[in-house]
Write a protein that holds these residues in place. Structure first.
Motif, PDB file in Angstrom:
ATOM      1  N   GLY A 210       0.782  -1.232   0.000  1.00  0.00           N
ATOM      2  CA  GLY A 210       0.000   0.000   0.000  1.00  0.00           C
ATOM      3  C   GLY A 210       0.809   1.274   0.000  1.00  0.00           C
ATOM      4  O   GLY A 210       0.260   2.374   0.166  1.00  0.00           O
ATOM      5  N   GLU A 211       2.136   1.181  -0.186  1.00  0.00           N
ATOM      6  CA  GLU A 211       2.976   2.379  -0.182  1.00  0.00           C
ATOM      7  C   GLU A 211       2.951   3.081  -1.547  1.00  0.00           C
ATOM      8  O   GLU A 211       2.545   2.514  -2.555  1.00  0.00           O
ATOM      9  CB  GLU A 211       4.419   2.013   0.187  1.00  0.00           C
ATOM     10  N   ILE A 212       3.414   4.325  -1.539  1.00  0.00           N
ATOM     11  CA  ILE A 212       3.549   5.123  -2.762  1.00  0.00           C
ATOM     12  C   ILE A 212       5.030   5.199  -3.098  1.00  0.00           C
ATOM     13  O   ILE A 212       5.844   5.621  -2.270  1.00  0.00           O
ATOM     14  CB  ILE A 212       2.967   6.534  -2.563  1.00  0.00           C
ATOM     15  N   VAL A 213       5.370   4.755  -4.303  1.00  0.00           N
ATOM     16  CA  VAL A 213       6.773   4.697  -4.730  1.00  0.00           C
ATOM     17  C   VAL A 213       6.952   5.559  -5.970  1.00  0.00           C
ATOM     18  O   VAL A 213       6.186   5.443  -6.937  1.00  0.00           O
ATOM     19  CB  VAL A 213       7.203   3.247  -5.031  1.00  0.00           C
ATOM     20  N   ALA A 214       7.949   6.435  -5.950  1.00  0.00           N
ATOM     21  CA  ALA A 214       8.309   7.211  -7.144  1.00  0.00           C
ATOM     22  C   ALA A 214       9.284   6.375  -7.969  1.00  0.00           C
ATOM     23  O   ALA A 214      10.286   5.873  -7.440  1.00  0.00           O
ATOM     24  CB  ALA A 214       8.954   8.530  -6.742  1.00  0.00           C
ATOM     25  N   VAL A 215       8.992   6.209  -9.243  1.00  0.00           N
ATOM     26  CA  VAL A 215       9.809   5.373 -10.131  1.00  0.00           C
ATOM     27  C   VAL A 215      10.317   6.227 -11.288  1.00  0.00           C
ATOM     28  O   VAL A 215       9.532   6.891 -11.973  1.00  0.00           O
ATOM     29  CB  VAL A 215       8.998   4.177 -10.668  1.00  0.00           C
ATOM     30  N   LYS A 216      11.618   6.188 -11.512  1.00  0.00           N
ATOM     31  CA  LYS A 216      12.226   6.998 -12.574  1.00  0.00           C
ATOM     32  C   LYS A 216      11.978   6.350 -13.934  1.00  0.00           C
ATOM     33  O   LYS A 216      12.342   5.206 -14.171  1.00  0.00           O
ATOM     34  CB  LYS A 216      13.728   7.152 -12.316  1.00  0.00           C
TER      35      LYS A 216
ATOM     36  N   THR B 121       9.561   0.786 -20.609  1.00  0.00           N
ATOM     37  CA  THR B 121      10.990   0.647 -20.328  1.00  0.00           C
ATOM     38  C   THR B 121      11.242  -0.747 -19.758  1.00  0.00           C
ATOM     39  O   THR B 121      10.326  -1.378 -19.209  1.00  0.00           O
ATOM     40  CB  THR B 121      11.484   1.685 -19.300  1.00  0.00           C
ATOM     41  N   PRO B 122      12.469  -1.245 -19.844  1.00  0.00           N
ATOM     42  CA  PRO B 122      12.771  -2.530 -19.218  1.00  0.00           C
ATOM     43  C   PRO B 122      12.521  -2.514 -17.709  1.00  0.00           C
ATOM     44  O   PRO B 122      12.108  -3.518 -17.135  1.00  0.00           O
ATOM     45  CB  PRO B 122      14.247  -2.761 -19.548  1.00  0.00           C
ATOM     46  N   LEU B 123      12.748  -1.382 -17.082  1.00  0.00           N
ATOM     47  CA  LEU B 123      12.501  -1.264 -15.644  1.00  0.00           C
ATOM     48  C   LEU B 123      11.023  -1.508 -15.324  1.00  0.00           C
ATOM     49  O   LEU B 123      10.692  -2.228 -14.369  1.00  0.00           O
ATOM     50  CB  LEU B 123      12.935   0.125 -15.164  1.00  0.00           C
TER      51      LEU B 123
ATOM     52  N   ILE C   3       7.192  18.009 -14.734  1.00  0.00           N
ATOM     53  CA  ILE C   3       7.557  16.696 -14.211  1.00  0.00           C
ATOM     54  C   ILE C   3       8.984  16.741 -13.665  1.00  0.00           C
ATOM     55  O   ILE C   3       9.868  17.389 -14.238  1.00  0.00           O
ATOM     56  CB  ILE C   3       7.407  15.614 -15.292  1.00  0.00           C
ATOM     57  N   ILE C   4       9.209  16.065 -12.534  1.00  0.00           N
ATOM     58  CA  ILE C   4      10.519  16.079 -11.869  1.00  0.00           C
ATOM     59  C   ILE C   4      11.419  15.018 -12.486  1.00  0.00           C
ATOM     60  O   ILE C   4      10.998  13.891 -12.735  1.00  0.00           O
ATOM     61  CB  ILE C   4      10.340  15.832 -10.355  1.00  0.00           C
ATOM     62  N   ARG C   5      12.696  15.380 -12.713  1.00  0.00           N
ATOM     63  CA  ARG C   5      13.595  14.471 -13.429  1.00  0.00           C
ATOM     64  C   ARG C   5      14.777  13.985 -12.610  1.00  0.00           C
ATOM     65  O   ARG C   5      15.565  13.168 -13.097  1.00  0.00           O
ATOM     66  CB  ARG C   5      14.097  15.144 -14.715  1.00  0.00           C
ATOM     67  N   ASP C   6      14.984  14.464 -11.391  1.00  0.00           N
ATOM     68  CA  ASP C   6      16.061  13.901 -10.573  1.00  0.00           C
ATOM     69  C   ASP C   6      15.593  13.726  -9.140  1.00  0.00           C
ATOM     70  O   ASP C   6      14.708  14.429  -8.651  1.00  0.00           O
ATOM     71  CB  ASP C   6      17.339  14.754 -10.646  1.00  0.00           C
ATOM     72  N   SER C   7      16.204  12.751  -8.467  1.00  0.00           N
ATOM     73  CA  SER C   7      15.720  12.325  -7.149  1.00  0.00           C
ATOM     74  C   SER C   7      15.913  13.391  -6.077  1.00  0.00           C
ATOM     75  O   SER C   7      15.111  13.479  -5.145  1.00  0.00           O
ATOM     76  CB  SER C   7      16.413  11.024  -6.729  1.00  0.00           C
ATOM     77  N   LYS C   8      16.937  14.204  -6.212  1.00  0.00           N
ATOM     78  CA  LYS C   8      17.150  15.242  -5.211  1.00  0.00           C
ATOM     79  C   LYS C   8      15.974  16.212  -5.177  1.00  0.00           C
ATOM     80  O   LYS C   8      15.453  16.544  -4.104  1.00  0.00           O
ATOM     81  CB  LYS C   8      18.463  15.996  -5.504  1.00  0.00           C
ATOM     82  N   GLU C   9      15.563  16.672  -6.351  1.00  0.00           N
ATOM     83  CA  GLU C   9      14.419  17.583  -6.427  1.00  0.00           C
ATOM     84  C   GLU C   9      13.139  16.881  -5.970  1.00  0.00           C
ATOM     85  O   GLU C   9      12.292  17.468  -5.296  1.00  0.00           O
ATOM     86  CB  GLU C   9      14.239  18.102  -7.864  1.00  0.00           C
TER      87      GLU C   9
ATOM     88  N   ASP D  99      15.327   4.806  -8.037  1.00  0.00           N
ATOM     89  CA  ASP D  99      16.137   5.778  -8.777  1.00  0.00           C
ATOM     90  C   ASP D  99      17.218   5.070  -9.584  1.00  0.00           C
ATOM     91  O   ASP D  99      17.492   3.878  -9.386  1.00  0.00           O
ATOM     92  CB  ASP D  99      16.783   6.747  -7.776  1.00  0.00           C
ATOM     93  N   HIS D 100      17.836   5.789 -10.508  1.00  0.00           N
ATOM     94  CA  HIS D 100      19.042   5.305 -11.190  1.00  0.00           C
ATOM     95  C   HIS D 100      19.910   6.493 -11.570  1.00  0.00           C
ATOM     96  O   HIS D 100      19.476   7.653 -11.474  1.00  0.00           O
ATOM     97  CB  HIS D 100      18.697   4.437 -12.402  1.00  0.00           C
ATOM     98  N   ASP D 101      21.134   6.233 -11.993  1.00  0.00           N
ATOM     99  CA  ASP D 101      22.095   7.312 -12.210  1.00  0.00           C
ATOM    100  C   ASP D 101      22.315   7.670 -13.677  1.00  0.00           C
ATOM    101  O   ASP D 101      23.315   8.304 -14.009  1.00  0.00           O
ATOM    102  CB  ASP D 101      23.439   6.983 -11.546  1.00  0.00           C
ATOM    103  N   ARG D 102      21.383   7.300 -14.581  1.00  0.00           N
ATOM    104  CA  ARG D 102      21.416   7.848 -15.945  1.00  0.00           C
ATOM    105  C   ARG D 102      20.600   9.135 -15.929  1.00  0.00           C
ATOM    106  O   ARG D 102      19.396   9.122 -15.731  1.00  0.00           O
ATOM    107  CB  ARG D 102      20.825   6.861 -16.953  1.00  0.00           C
ATOM    108  N   ASP D 103      21.289  10.252 -16.118  1.00  0.00           N
ATOM    109  CA  ASP D 103      20.626  11.552 -15.999  1.00  0.00           C
ATOM    110  C   ASP D 103      19.596  11.757 -17.115  1.00  0.00           C
ATOM    111  O   ASP D 103      19.809  11.364 -18.270  1.00  0.00           O
ATOM    112  CB  ASP D 103      21.653  12.685 -16.078  1.00  0.00           C
ATOM    113  N   ILE D 104      18.489  12.374 -16.735  1.00  0.00           N
ATOM    114  CA  ILE D 104      17.507  12.830 -17.712  1.00  0.00           C
ATOM    115  C   ILE D 104      17.877  14.261 -18.080  1.00  0.00           C
ATOM    116  O   ILE D 104      17.782  15.168 -17.250  1.00  0.00           O
ATOM    117  CB  ILE D 104      16.076  12.759 -17.148  1.00  0.00           C
TER     118      ILE D 104
END
Length: 752
Positions: free
Chosen positions: A213-219, A310-312, A336-342, A356-361
């Protein structure tokens, strides 16, 4: 006869496997020469027997790679060069940059099969891709589309990937995002404070949290999704509460077509779009009795559905057996937000975890949204998988034009050389963050094409942020030309641009919610006799007042009350047993009557969108709107009466009079009857006006024409009557195409 030709190919021909395709065709035909990417497209030198070169050219034109879009092939004969082989050579970026940037593309079947194969070295690799799929626009900094110009530059290829990358016969030859477990991006799972959560498999752990039941942000490709279990009412309600999004429909992602069928009914054409390489969100008819949470799309008979792209996403669905809410991660009116810090800074209180992942948008990009009207694609948002969009001009222009669009559903468009380029959806420009995104998008496209505009085109509305921005740029450089275009005329021009109408005059029905009119009032129910050079306003909705101005946009009951004030006395209104009247206290109605009578904060409008609002209130469908266009959606859902007869109306001195219709509604405010007869009335209005111009094609633009039922019936009537028409099939009828119309206007001011 041995010949040598220099061939230039333009269009979407980079990052789509075009060079290895050329290499293979040349090798198979025994031809010699070279192929390279350039800033203008692809350059080929080809030498060999003339009949084989003809076959080579035929293959370029008729059998290009699946993702390529060849716009132009120019062949010029040169002296023999004596090539000894055929080779692929490095890019040449010295010329003017005009090549098209490819949109992002969903995971292809070949990569999906490899990802599922335990013997493959990319088994379960969440960033698998090849020349036929994967990120393009969202990772590109500039053209040519080569790895150093993308956010993959920081990932050094391992020997195995490099071998594939350098082999012209390999499916991953020069696939710029190529990587594997040994050398590519890495996943991580964060908590809502931004700290890494230790786990063996971030995808599996994310799935576990979604189940709980959690809310997860997925890149994703162009930004983050906020995801939760779409069948868990508590989770969906929690997301709505945390995001402060009370009623606007939420998109869902399902594992496949089989799972989509459990939730929605759809046609074969809708299925084709659902499974297409573009993978848009497709609005589908809700299936009754499904276990989808009611608050996913409350009170609306449609749901927005998309498949994994996406494969993810594919790997995530290996661990869950329920649909996911997949809504854009953003604050209201922000991009829309494109990096995890923001994301943590702005939505840390909304999410429970971040995958998250480290391929920058590099370039944010929302999901595209569409529906099907009959067989006609009807775009609500043109973005991931579709845009950037390129349109060819009949001849090159010398000017470099940038059009900055409207204030809502913003896009930008560039006109230069022999093309127009339309950006993906930017959004509403109501915040500083949104304006930053707008400026960032302009700079992105300037970097793509080394583009310095000499002309800016903007809307006439003095309060639009885009207008202010354009005038500020003009004040900084007096050499920068500036043009303004009336909003609804720009709507019509956008459709003309899609179809390449330079000279043809049309009867343009431009119906939307708002737009600054030439007389300083709010337009929105306009009919124009228009071509690419100018327009004549031949009909409009009879104006009425918006009591409370912007507040009336969010309260359809205020618009309906204004219509009643036009027709009835205050005493008669207070005596009516009508949903609109019941939505106020008698003291409120008396106070609003005084404001209406004196014109206090009650500007006039001819808006068709506001007429939709009023009708929805009169029959009790919608009194307060939770999001833009809600009343139109609810009217469409309620319009269930077959062969409904239109209400009475008349057209006097170019004004479409609605008063008789309102009187008839007051007598019988049944929701299904009102919704059905109202849409029938609009269709009748179209063809009464059209009958006065029997030799002119009809054109339809503006947000009102996102109403599926309305456009289905209008286009069916056009076809039945043999009436030529233009309706946008590549761009949206809403404000997302205003920039396209503006740039078309600018171009046609300089084309002789």
């Amino acid at each position: 006869m041995i010949k040598h030709f220099h061939i230039t190919v333009t269009g979407v021909v980079q990052g789509v496997g075009f060079r290895p395709f050329v290499y293979r065709v040349a090798k198979n035909l025994g031809l010699k020469g070279s192929v390279s990417n350039t800033a203008t497209g692809v350059k080929i030198h080809i030498e060999g027997p003339k009949e084989r070169i003809d076959k080579f050219l035929e293959s370029l034109e008729q059998k290009p790679p699946p993702l390529a879009k060849v716009e132009n092939i120019i062949a010029k004969e040169l002296e023999l060069a004596g090539f000894e082989t055929f080779e692929i050579i490095s890019s040449d970026d010295k010329n003017e940059k005009v090549t098209s940037v490819s949109p992002d593309v969903t995971l292809c079947e070949a990569c999906l099969n490899e990802m599922r194969d335990p013997s493959n070295r990319r088994y379960r690799y969440p960033f698998i891709n090849c020349t036929d799929c994967g990120p393009r626009y969202t990772i590109t900094k500039t053209v040519p589309y080569d790895r150093p110009n993308t956010s993959m530059a920081k990932f050094e290829m391992c020997p195995d990937c490099k071998k594939e990358y350098e082999d012209p016969m390999n499916r991953r030859y020069h696939a710029q995002p190529i990587s594997c477990w040994n050398c590519g991006p890495k996943l991580s799972l964060l908590n809502n404070s931004g700290n890494i959560l230790e786990c063996d498999d971030p995808i599996k752990e994310s799935a576990k949290r979604l189940k709980n039941g959690e809310i997860v942000a997925v890149k994703g490709l162009g930004g983050f999704h906020l995801m939760c279990n779409a069948c868990d009412e508590n989770s969906v309600q929690l997301l709505r509460e945390r995001k402060r999004r009370p009623s606007k429909p939420l998109a869902i992602m399902v594992k496949g077509v089989k799972e989509a069928k459990i939730l929605a009914d759809f046609s074969e054409i809708e299925k084709e779009w659902l499974t297409s390489k573009e993978r848009p969100i497709v609005l589908l008819k809700k299936r009754e009795g499904s276990n989808l949470a009611p608050s996913v799309a409350p009170n609306i008979d449609r749901i927005g559905v998309m498949l994994p792209y996406t494969p993810l996403h594919e790997l995530l669905f290996d661990y869950i057996d329920f649909p996911l809410v997949a809504t854009s991660a953003n604050l209201s009116d922000e991009p829309i937000i494109r990096d995890s810090k923001e994301l943590i800074e702005k939505l840390g209180s909304v999410v429970d975890a971040v995958l998250d992942h480290d391929r920058d948008i590099v370039n944010a990009c929302d999901d595209s949204v569409m529906q099907v009207a009959g067989s006609q694609p009807l775009w609500l948002r043109v973005a991931r998988g579709i845009a950037p969009l390129t349109f060819s001009l009949k001849k090159p222009i010398e000017r470099k034009i940038v059009a900055v669009g409207a204030n809502q559903k913003s896009t930008i468009a560039l006109g230069f050389s022999d093309r127009i380029v339309l950006s993906p959806h930017i959004g509403d420009l109501n915040t500083i963050e949104a304006m930053d995104y707008f400026e960032r998008t302009i700079n992105t496209f300037k970097n793509f094409y080394d583009f310095t505009p000499d002309t800016i085109v903007h809307d006439k509305h003095p309060g639009y942020e885009t207008t202010k921005w354009a005038k500020e740029q003009n004040s900084k450089s007096k050499d920068l030309g500036i043009l303004e275009v009336q909003h609804h005329y720009a709507h019509a021009l956008g459709v003309m641009a899609e179809y390449g109408l330079y000279d043809e005059q049309v009867v343009a029905f431009c119906w939307d919610g708002t737009g600054y009119g030439d007389d300083g009032t709010i337009w929105g129910g306009e009919v124009m006799l228009a071509d690419a050079k100018g327009f004549e306003r031949i009909a409009t909705i009879s104006p009425f007042k918006l009591i409370g101005a912007d507040r009336a946009v969010k309260e359809p009951r205020r618009v309906a009350l204004s219509l009643l004030f036009e027709i009835f006395t205050l005493e008669e209104i207070l005596a009516l047993s009508l949903p609109t009247v019941k939505a106020f206290s008698s003291s409120e109605i008396k106070m609003l009557y005084k404001a209406w009578e004196r014109g206090i904060n009650s500007p006039k409008t001819s808006s068709m969108g506001r007429l939709f609002d009023a009708i929805s209130s009169l029959c009790g469908i919608c009194q307060r709107s939770g999001f833009e266009g809600e009343s139109g959606m609810l009217i469409e859902a309620a319009a269930t009466v077959p062969d409904a007869k239109p209400y009475s109306f008349n057209i006097e001195d170019g004004e479409i009079k609605w008063q008789n219709m309102v009187c008839e509604i007051v007598k019988n405010p049944d929701q299904e009857t009102v919704a059905s007869r109202f849409l029938a009335t609009l269709i009748e209005i179209v063809f009464v006006i059209a009958s006065k111009y029997p030799d002119k094609p009809l054109l339809f633009a503006g947000g009102v024409f996102q109403n599926r039922t309305l456009i289905e019936k209008i286009l069916a009537r056009c076809k039945k009557d043999g009436r030529k028409f233009y309706f946008p099939s590549k761009v949206s009828p809403n404000d997302g195409a205003v920039a396209l119309g503006q740039v078309w206007y600018g171009i046609n001011q300089y084309i002789i």
